[in-house]
Enzyme design. Structure first.
Site, PDB file in Angstrom:
ATOM      1  N   HIS A   1      -7.809   0.259  -2.886  1.00  0.00           N
ATOM      2  CA  HIS A   1      -6.534   0.252  -3.599  1.00  0.00           C
ATOM      3  C   HIS A   1      -6.748   0.322  -5.106  1.00  0.00           C
ATOM      4  O   HIS A   1      -5.926   0.896  -5.815  1.00  0.00           O
ATOM      5  CB  HIS A   1      -5.724  -0.991  -3.231  1.00  0.00           C
TER       6      HIS A   1
ATOM      7  N   HIS B   1       6.042   4.658  11.803  1.00  0.00           N
ATOM      8  CA  HIS B   1       6.330   4.891  13.223  1.00  0.00           C
ATOM      9  C   HIS B   1       5.887   3.713  14.082  1.00  0.00           C
ATOM     10  O   HIS B   1       6.526   3.394  15.082  1.00  0.00           O
ATOM     11  CB  HIS B   1       5.700   6.203  13.698  1.00  0.00           C
TER      12      HIS B   1
ATOM     13  N   ASP C   1       0.885  -1.603  -6.665  1.00  0.00           N
ATOM     14  CA  ASP C   1       0.507  -1.083  -5.362  1.00  0.00           C
ATOM     15  C   ASP C   1       1.659  -1.310  -4.391  1.00  0.00           C
ATOM     16  O   ASP C   1       2.201  -2.416  -4.301  1.00  0.00           O
ATOM     17  CB  ASP C   1      -0.751  -1.811  -4.877  1.00  0.00           C
TER      18      ASP C   1
END
Length: 187
Positions: free
Chosen positions: A15, A141, A108
């Protein structure tokens, strides 16, 4: 005075690096950039901003010692959010009283609570997605229950090619192993 951007990545290498590259790009355009990290990871960082356009790096305490991870990951994350939110506000307040006060907090995207911090500071907050769009789609999803497994080895998503289980982020197949991290990624 220069336009001052605060950039706060989640304190993990995968990250930090994308937001560091973004910070370098902002700096190359003449903006003042402060990359914020936590003290528990700052000692292991080796950042070379390169060129004359430097990036200021500041650390805030996250409430933990280097490498420390509590037994309960959920309580660890809650403690992290509480301590880091307060220390992020204090750091931003320090810069607010400088000749180049911050105009935005880029954070982030897996730390959506940073938007609350930006709002408390009275500056805009901008989420930066450090992961590829396809990975974000998989998490979405998964959260919606739309991840359709075709066999033990394949799955498909709307408007994406058939993929293998190995193509999934590691948190998905073992979603019961780290539910707090999966929740962090999905939310």
């Amino acid at each position: 005075s220069k336009k001052h951007i605060l950039v706060f990545p989640f304190p993990a290498q995968v990250h930090i690096n994308p937001l560091l590259q973004f910070s370098k790009r902002l700096s190359s355009k003449g903006l003042k950039v402060t990359l914020i990290t936590t003290t528990s990871v700052s000692n292991s960082m080796h950042i070379h901003s390169g060129g004359s356009n430097s990036i200021q790096i500041e650390s805030i305490h996250d409430g933990f010692n280097s490498g420390e991870l509590g037994d309960n990951i959920h309580s660890h994350l809650n403690h992290f959010i509480t301590v880091v939110s307060q220390n992020l506000i204090e750091l931003a307040e320090k810069h607010r009283n400088s000749s180049d006060p911050p105009i935005v907090l880029v954070y982030d995207a897996i730390m959506p609570w940073c938007l609350d911090v930006a709002q408390r500071l009275g500056i805009p907050g901008a989420a930066f997605f450090t992961q590829m769009c396809g990975v974000c789609a998989i998490y979405y999803h998964q959260s919606e229950g739309n991840l359709k497994v075709r066999s033990s080895m394949e799955f498909d998503l709307l408007s994406m090619p058939v993929m293998e289980i190995g193509d999934l982020p590691s948190l998905i197949p073992d979603c019961d192993l780290y539910p707090s991290f999966l929740s962090l990624m999905v939310n």
